[in-house]
Design a protein around this motif. Structure first.
Motif, mmCIF file in Angstrom:
data_model
loop_
_atom_site.group_PDB
_atom_site.id
_atom_site.type_symbol
_atom_site.label_atom_id
_atom_site.label_comp_id
_atom_site.label_asym_id
_atom_site.label_seq_id
_atom_site.Cartn_x
_atom_site.Cartn_y
_atom_site.Cartn_z
ATOM 1 N N ALA A 212 -33.940 4.267 12.836
ATOM 2 C CA ALA A 212 -34.809 3.833 13.930
ATOM 3 C C ALA A 212 -35.068 2.325 13.932
ATOM 4 C CB ALA A 212 -36.138 4.584 13.864
ATOM 5 N N ASN A 213 -34.387 1.579 13.076
ATOM 6 C CA ASN A 213 -34.614 0.146 12.963
ATOM 7 C C ASN A 213 -33.303 -0.597 13.214
ATOM 8 O OD1 ASN A 213 -34.556 -2.419 11.186
ATOM 9 N ND2 ASN A 213 -36.735 -1.973 11.428
ATOM 10 N N ASP A 214 -33.329 -1.551 14.127
ATOM 11 C CA ASP A 214 -32.089 -2.257 14.479
ATOM 12 C C ASP A 214 -31.529 -3.084 13.322
ATOM 13 O OD1 ASP A 214 -34.252 -4.038 14.741
ATOM 14 O OD2 ASP A 214 -33.264 -5.206 16.295
ATOM 15 N N LYS A 215 -32.372 -3.596 12.455
ATOM 16 C CA LYS A 215 -31.876 -4.368 11.302
ATOM 17 C C LYS A 215 -31.139 -3.459 10.313
ATOM 18 C CE LYS A 215 -35.132 -8.202 11.527
ATOM 19 N NZ LYS A 215 -34.240 -9.215 12.035
ATOM 20 N N ARG A 216 -31.652 -2.260 10.111
ATOM 21 C CA ARG A 216 -30.967 -1.322 9.212
ATOM 22 C C ARG A 216 -29.647 -0.855 9.814
ATOM 23 N NH1 ARG A 216 -36.500 -0.127 7.725
ATOM 24 N NH2 ARG A 216 -36.762 1.526 9.237
ATOM 25 N N LEU A 217 -29.607 -0.660 11.112
ATOM 26 C CA LEU A 217 -28.343 -0.309 11.770
ATOM 27 C C LEU A 217 -27.332 -1.446 11.618
ATOM 28 C CD1 LEU A 217 -29.652 1.383 15.036
ATOM 29 C CD2 LEU A 217 -28.586 2.503 13.064
ATOM 30 N N GLN A 218 -27.805 -2.686 11.722
ATOM 31 C CA GLN A 218 -26.927 -3.842 11.560
ATOM 32 C C GLN A 218 -26.370 -3.889 10.139
ATOM 33 O OE1 GLN A 218 -26.069 -6.576 13.985
ATOM 34 N NE2 GLN A 218 -24.531 -6.319 12.405
ATOM 35 N N ILE A 219 -27.210 -3.621 9.157
ATOM 36 C CA ILE A 219 -26.762 -3.602 7.758
ATOM 37 C C ILE A 219 -25.667 -2.559 7.575
ATOM 38 C CG2 ILE A 219 -27.455 -3.041 5.386
ATOM 39 C CD1 ILE A 219 -30.259 -4.235 6.169
ATOM 40 N N LEU A 220 -25.873 -1.360 8.102
ATOM 41 C CA LEU A 220 -24.860 -0.310 7.985
ATOM 42 C C LEU A 220 -23.547 -0.740 8.628
ATOM 43 C CD1 LEU A 220 -26.977 2.895 8.662
ATOM 44 C CD2 LEU A 220 -25.901 2.222 6.500
#
Length: 100
Positions: free
Chosen positions: A11-19
């Motif tokens: 649910a967090n765009d920064k975590r999606l970017q990391i993935l």
């Protein structure tokens, strides 16, 4: 795998970017002195720098991703290296399919 942890992690765009970055670490990060980007994972400091956040903020993002089973952490020489947990991501995809 706990659905609430997976949903929180995604649910967090920064975590999606990391993935996304960790999917192809050699494309997104410079070579490391103390570990192979693919085999060992990416140093947390490189991820924090690229993301534009402090080390403690990155630690919280990585804690959430690790708790959800989407990322693996490895400690070496005082550093923490992160890489995708492909079996965990596969399980998360199945879970999302079941829920949706």
């Amino acid at each position: 795998m706990a659905p609430d942890r997976v949903f929180r992690a995604l649910a967090n765009d920064k975590r999606l970017q990391i993935l996304e970055w960790l999917r192809d670490p050699t494309r997104h990060f410079p070579p490391q002195t103390d570990g192979d980007l693919v085999k060992d994972g990416v140093c947390g400091l490189f991820i924090a720098d690229k993301l534009g956040v402090s080390a403690p903020t990155l630690s919280e993002h990585m804690r959430v991703l690790t708790a959800a089973g989407l990322v693996k952490a490895k400690r070496a020489k005082g550093w923490t290296f992160y890489k995708r947990d492909e079996p965990g991501l596969k399980a998360a995809r199945r879970l999302l399919g079941e829920v949706l």
